[in-house]
Design an enzyme around this catalytic site. Structure first.
Site, PDB file in Angstrom:
ATOM      1  N   GLU A  69      -3.400  -9.976   3.785  1.00 29.85           N
ATOM      2  CA  GLU A  69      -4.269  -9.659   4.929  1.00 29.85           C
ATOM      3  C   GLU A  69      -5.374 -10.688   5.138  1.00 29.85           C
ATOM      4  O   GLU A  69      -5.740 -11.000   6.272  1.00 29.85           O
ATOM      5  CB  GLU A  69      -4.908  -8.276   4.750  1.00 29.85           C
ATOM      6  CG  GLU A  69      -3.971  -7.112   5.030  1.00 29.85           C
ATOM      7  CD  GLU A  69      -3.148  -6.698   3.832  1.00 29.85           C
ATOM      8  OE1 GLU A  69      -3.031  -7.496   2.873  1.00 29.85           O
ATOM      9  OE2 GLU A  69      -2.600  -5.579   3.840  1.00 29.85           O
ATOM     10  N   GLU A  99       0.840  -1.207   0.000  1.00 29.83           N
ATOM     11  CA  GLU A  99       0.000   0.000   0.000  1.00 29.83           C
ATOM     12  C   GLU A  99       0.876   1.259   0.000  1.00 29.83           C
ATOM     13  O   GLU A  99       0.594   2.233  -0.700  1.00 29.83           O
ATOM     14  CB  GLU A  99      -0.924  -0.022   1.218  1.00 29.83           C
ATOM     15  CG  GLU A  99      -1.980  -1.115   1.094  1.00 29.83           C
ATOM     16  CD  GLU A  99      -2.799  -1.344   2.355  1.00 29.83           C
ATOM     17  OE1 GLU A  99      -3.999  -1.596   2.228  1.00 29.83           O
ATOM     18  OE2 GLU A  99      -2.235  -1.275   3.453  1.00 29.83           O
TER      19      GLU A  99
HETATM   20  N1  T1G Z   1       4.362  -7.619  11.862  1.00 29.98           N
HETATM   21  C1  T1G Z   1       5.053  -8.004  12.955  1.00 29.98           C
HETATM   22  N2  T1G Z   1       5.965  -8.975  12.969  1.00 29.98           N
HETATM   23  C2  T1G Z   1       6.201  -9.589  11.801  1.00 29.98           C
HETATM   24  C3  T1G Z   1       5.530  -9.251  10.617  1.00 29.98           C
HETATM   25  C4  T1G Z   1       4.571  -8.220  10.672  1.00 29.98           C
HETATM   26  N3  T1G Z   1       3.908  -7.813   9.596  1.00 29.98           N
HETATM   27  N4  T1G Z   1       5.976 -10.043   9.627  1.00 29.98           N
HETATM   28  C5  T1G Z   1       6.900 -10.840  10.174  1.00 29.98           C
HETATM   29  N5  T1G Z   1       7.029 -10.568  11.480  1.00 29.98           N
HETATM   30  C6  T1G Z   1       7.965 -11.191  12.428  1.00 29.98           C
HETATM   31  C7  T1G Z   1       7.669 -12.671  12.640  1.00 29.98           C
HETATM   32  O1  T1G Z   1       6.720 -12.852  13.659  1.00 29.98           O
HETATM   33  C8  T1G Z   1       9.028 -13.200  12.998  1.00 29.98           C
HETATM   34  O2  T1G Z   1       9.265 -12.888  14.348  1.00 29.98           O
HETATM   35  C9  T1G Z   1       9.981 -12.345  12.175  1.00 29.98           C
HETATM   36  O3  T1G Z   1       9.244 -11.174  11.822  1.00 29.98           O
HETATM   37  C10 T1G Z   1      10.475 -13.007  10.907  1.00 29.98           C
HETATM   38  O4  T1G Z   1       9.336 -13.507  10.192  1.00 29.98           O
HETATM   39  C11 T1G Z   1      -2.812  -1.801   6.761  1.00 29.98           C
HETATM   40  C12 T1G Z   1      -3.584  -4.411   7.894  1.00 29.98           C
HETATM   41  C13 T1G Z   1       7.645 -11.094   5.514  1.00 29.98           C
HETATM   42  C14 T1G Z   1       7.343 -13.184   4.162  1.00 29.98           C
HETATM   43  O5  T1G Z   1       0.930 -10.410   6.680  1.00 29.98           O
HETATM   44  O6  T1G Z   1       4.546 -13.128   5.588  1.00 29.98           O
HETATM   45  O7  T1G Z   1      -0.319  -4.711   6.451  1.00 29.98           O
HETATM   46  O8  T1G Z   1       9.364 -15.161  15.214  1.00 29.98           O
HETATM   47  O9  T1G Z   1       9.918 -15.941  10.397  1.00 29.98           O
HETATM   48  O10 T1G Z   1      10.091 -16.608   6.743  1.00 29.98           O
HETATM   49  O11 T1G Z   1      -3.416  -3.321   5.095  1.00 29.98           O
HETATM   50  O12 T1G Z   1       7.135 -12.846   7.874  1.00 29.98           O
HETATM   51  O13 T1G Z   1      11.452 -13.946  14.643  1.00 29.98           O
HETATM   52  O14 T1G Z   1      10.051 -13.218  16.594  1.00 29.98           O
HETATM   53  O15 T1G Z   1       7.995 -15.161   8.949  1.00 29.98           O
HETATM   54  O16 T1G Z   1      11.605 -14.652   6.174  1.00 29.98           O
HETATM   55  C15 T1G Z   1       0.390  -7.783   6.220  1.00 29.98           C
HETATM   56  C16 T1G Z   1       3.534 -11.237   7.347  1.00 29.98           C
HETATM   57  C17 T1G Z   1       0.180  -7.250   7.601  1.00 29.98           C
HETATM   58  C18 T1G Z   1       3.259 -10.230   6.265  1.00 29.98           C
HETATM   59  C19 T1G Z   1       9.123 -13.037   5.960  1.00 29.98           C
HETATM   60  N6  T1G Z   1       1.679  -8.400   6.121  1.00 29.98           N
HETATM   61  N7  T1G Z   1       4.867 -11.717   7.286  1.00 29.98           N
HETATM   62  O17 T1G Z   1       9.136 -14.440   6.142  1.00 29.98           O
HETATM   63  O18 T1G Z   1      10.433 -14.671   8.329  1.00 29.98           O
HETATM   64  S1  T1G Z   1      -1.404  -6.536   7.803  1.00 29.98           S
HETATM   65  C20 T1G Z   1       1.864  -9.715   6.376  1.00 29.98           C
HETATM   66  C21 T1G Z   1       5.281 -12.673   6.427  1.00 29.98           C
HETATM   67  C22 T1G Z   1      -1.323  -5.072   6.998  1.00 29.98           C
HETATM   68  C23 T1G Z   1      -2.481  -3.092   6.089  1.00 29.98           C
HETATM   69  C24 T1G Z   1      -2.478  -4.226   6.996  1.00 29.98           C
HETATM   70  C25 T1G Z   1       6.675 -13.173   6.583  1.00 29.98           C
HETATM   71  C26 T1G Z   1       7.681 -12.606   5.540  1.00 29.98           C
HETATM   72  P1  T1G Z   1      10.084 -13.841  15.265  1.00 29.98           P
HETATM   73  P2  T1G Z   1       9.355 -14.936   9.481  1.00 29.98           P
HETATM   74  P3  T1G Z   1      10.367 -15.153   6.811  1.00 29.98           P
END
Ligand code: T1G
Length: 712
Positions: A125, A105
């Site tokens: 999401e 976004e």
């Molecule tokens: N927020 C907080 N922590 C996050 C995070 C996030 N978005 N994404 C990853 N982490 C933490 C995760 O818990 C882990 O922590 C560490 O980062 C490494 O992640 C307004 C409503 C990016 C593809 O859904 O898909 O945007 O366990 O082990 O395999 O519309 O993380 O080490 O303590 O998964 O290399 C939308 C979610 C949010 C992306 C990387 N975004 N993340 O994968 O590492 S909603 C997502 C992923 C939003 C807007 C809205 C994956 C990754 P810890 P990992 P990875």
């Protein structure tokens, strides 16, 4: 959290918030502050927005979702995006890694977007039970075709850099240093007017038949989402971009719909699943004082799989797919070749689907080493035994492996429930014996239940957990008991489903209730898929079959028992593979279940013969009877320390057994239903069905219920 540097006349705005540059409140205000500095600096002609470390921002900070004060703290994501878009100096998003959710976004708020060729963009999401609520549902249909926007937002699947370019989401794909490319791109557009580049001013791409497209998509989303509400609400939000006359009104609608989702139990459940999935990697065995922080894995450079059946072939495919040379071992040429053909079939399918190139396929063939000779296994780092479930055979294999393999090789068993310690006991290296329970098809299914025995070393545990991750799977480490976590809980579920048949249900009624709950298929469909002979052989080994069709046939070892699946299996109705099981599939290998009057009559006759008065049973009771004993078993598993935390159990069920993600897994679901309620219903059923000892509430559940009650 965000830093601004000047390169000639380009301001480079770098987000710095490891590990994934999530857009937490400090990051958001950092971006806006940097942007303001860039806007008032007369030297700056254009801006590059990028992420430090491994990725462009991967979305909003999910850990803030539970604290609305932080999540909504100004500037919120929309305010940041609007500030970027309003800039009079061109802003270029320079994407590498994964620009997901709020990250994408943010990029769509920029005036231009370039991406490194290995980057990905997407809106995941929906898998968190929410929608892209930072204007994503309004912006994406303004840059791309409506069907692409709908598919990306309702499925949550990211797209590659190349696809993003072809869909109009990015302006350019580059190779190499993303910041350098960003700077030269920014210089090339420095003097271009930004007005025409503001996506919020663009019209949506509305084809003539847009309503038809939405109707078709709505039907498909309802069919596939199995009770999850987010996919449909995502669709409604995209639809608002076409219905609302202005971007602002669409945005307003997006915010309303986001609020509905954000406060739903489903969103909480799906966010629990997200963090639970990551928490299982942080394994610990408190009773042994070991855990992921201290135990170091050993590298696996070569492997062997014993048994070339469905499981063995799938595990071998998974191993060679990550470049590990793997011996596939069988007892005779015929079985071995059958396994090799199965693997060739998997590889061929991937080539056909474009997932594997011809040269990759050739490399996979060279990694596969079929053999009949155990001597070949002398140097391998790990052996995974995947023969049928027979302890005697498994012990023979383990003893043989122990004598052949190098002393530090790990010996793993793909058993789905047999005692790991018994296998370890026939070797001189019990510390290196461990369970690796894969799920069929093993090269596809995400879960590996890793089981440590009494003497298993921390190194062996760390190594199989690390290997699971390298196999791109989710490893969950659990203790040793009959059926481990998954199948031990499953046994309760299957048993109770059978009693429901005796009392008045037919298979399709139970399956329908379970599908309505969100399972991809009901228990009888699932049994037909895996084959009725599997359970039959297991019960035969336990000495449960063969008491004859008498009244006592309904009891075994003082416990209520339903012999119906034995009768069905003895009729040769083994499920899909024989064309008939609990359902009729028309022909062997058929996949569409039809109700079968023969089976239904057999069930009714059985009830009549044993004087069981059949009654109408409603879906509520079906769900409670099938799922509450399973949950109760989960509490017993926690109590015994077989699983270390609730998340471990939830992930086993979410990733291995099709438990619907929007309910968070059995333990999270129990909390949402209310532990008090579960406890009371268990007591209720215990009174009614005292000959099934599993209704006795787990001590741990009772304790937690009492603690909660005392707090109130
Ligand atoms: N927020 C907080 N922590 C996050 C995070 C996030 N978005 N994404 C990853 N982490 C933490 C995760 O818990 C882990 O922590 C560490 O980062 C490494 O992640 C307004 C409503 C990016 C593809 O859904 O898909 O945007 O366990 O082990 O395999 O519309 O993380 O080490 O303590 O998964 O290399 C939308 C979610 C949010 C992306 C990387 N975004 N993340 O994968 O590492 S909603 C997502 C992923 C939003 C807007 C809205 C994956 C990754 P810890 P990992 P990875």
């Amino acid at each position: 959290m965000a830093e601004l540097t000047l390169v000639d006349d380009v301001a480079v705005l770098k987000v710095k918030y490891p590990p994934v540059n999530a857009l937490g409140s400090a990051v958001r205000s950092g971006i806006v502050e940097c942007l303001q500095k860039a806007s008032v600096n007369p030297t700056v002609k254009s801006v590059v927005l990028c992420g430090d470390g491994r990725t462009f921002p991967a979305g909003a900070d999910i850990s803030e979702f539970n604290s609305p004060a932080k999540a909504n703290k100004s500037p919120n994501i929309i305010e940041v995006i609007h500030a970027i878009e309003a800039s009079e100096k061109p802003v270029v998003a320079a994407i590498h890694g994964t620009a997901l959710g709020g990250g994408l976004e943010l990029a769509l708020g920029c005036h231009y977007r370039i991406i490194r060729k290995d980057g990905m963009v997407g809106f995941p999401e929906v898998s968190l039970g929410i929608l892209p609520g930072g204007s994503g549902t309004q912006r994406l249909p303004r840059v791309t075709e409506v069907t692409d926007a709908l598919t990306m937002i309702t499925s949550g699947r990211p797209v590659s850099a190349k696809q993003a370019l072809s869909k109009g989401i990015v302006d350019k794909v580059v190779d190499g240093d993303i910041v350098k490319h960003g700077i030269s791109f920014a210089k090339s557009v420095a003097n271009q007017p930004v007005g025409p580049r503001r996506i919020s001013d663009w019209k949506v791409n509305a084809p003539q038949d847009v309503h038809k497209i939405f109707d078709e998509m709505r039907r498909s989303v309802i069919r596939t989402s199995r009770g999850a509400i987010a996919p449909l609400v995502c669709l409604q939000s995209v639809e608002a971009a076409f219905i609302c006359p202005t971007y602002q009104e669409g945005l307003q609608r997006e915010a309303e719909l986001m609020m509905t989702l954000m406060t739903s139990g489903q969103a909480r459940a799906q966010q629990h699943a997200f963090f639970a999935e990551r928490s299982v990697a942080k394994w610990e065995v408190p009773s042994k004082g070991v855990g992921y922080k201290t135990a170091k894995p050993v590298p696996i450079r070569s492997a062997a799989v014993i048994g070339a059946g469905t499981m063995g072939a799938g595990i071998t495919m998974a191993l060679i797919s990550i470049g590990i040379p793997t011996y596939l071992v069988e007892q005779n040429e015929k079985f071995l070749m059958r396994g090799v053909e199965t693997i060739k079939g998997y590889v061929g399918y991937n080539v056909q689907k474009g997932r594997t190139t011809a040269s990759q396929a050739q490399r996979l063939q060279t990694l596969l080493k079929p053999t009949l000779d155990y001597e070949d296994l002398r140097g391998v780092d790990i052996v995974i035994e995947a023969v049928f479930e027979n302890m005697k055979v498994k012990k023979e294999i383990f003893a043989r492996l122990d004598s052949v393999c190098k002393p530090d090789a790990i010996l793993a068993s793909n058993t789905s429930g047999l005692n790991i310690d018994e296998m370890a006991a026939v070797t001189k290296r019990p510390e290196s014996v461990i369970g690796m329970h894969f799920f069929a098809p093993a090269h596809v299914m995400k879960l590996v239940e890793n089981i440590y025995g009494e003497k298993t070393s921390a190194v062996a545990m760390a190594t199989v957990m690390d290997l699971s991750k390298k196999l791109k799977k989710i490893g969950v480490l659990v203790g040793n008991c009959h059926g481990f976590v998954g199948n031990r809980m499953m046994a309760r579920y299957v048993t109770e489903a059978l009693f429901l048949l005796e009392e008045g249900c037919l298979p399709h009624e139970i399956d329908q209730a379970l599908r309505d709950f969100g399972f991809p298929m009901g228990i009888f469909q699932a049994t037909d898929l895996s084959g009725l002979d599997i359970g039959y052989k297991g019960r035969q080994e336990q000495g449960l079959i063969g008491t004859g069709n008498t009244a006592s046939a309904r009891y075994r070892n003082g416990q209520r028992y339903c012999p119906l699946p034995d009768t069905i299996a003895e009729m040769g109705r083994l499920g899909q593979k024989s064309g008939k099981g609990w359902y009729n599939y028309g022909k062997p290998g058929g996949r569409i279940p039809e109700r079968d009057p023969e089976v239904e009559q057999l069930i009714v006759d059985f009830s009549n013969k044993h004087g069981i008065k059949r009654r109408k049973i409603y879906p509520d009771e079906i769900i409670e009877r099938c799922l509450y004993p399973l949950i109760n078993e989960g509490f017993k598993i926690l109590q015994e320390g077989i699983a270390n935390k609730m998340e471990d159990i939830d992930i086993v069920w979410l990733c291995g057994y099709g438990w619907p993600r929007h309910t968070g897994g059995p333990m999270f679901y129990a909390k949402q239903v209310g532990l008090q309620r579960i406890y009371e219903r268990l007591l209720h059923y215990q009174k009614t069905f005292h000959q099934s000892s599993y209704w006795q509430p787990a001590g741990f559940l009772k304790k937690m219920t009492l603690q909660l009650a005392n707090k109130l």
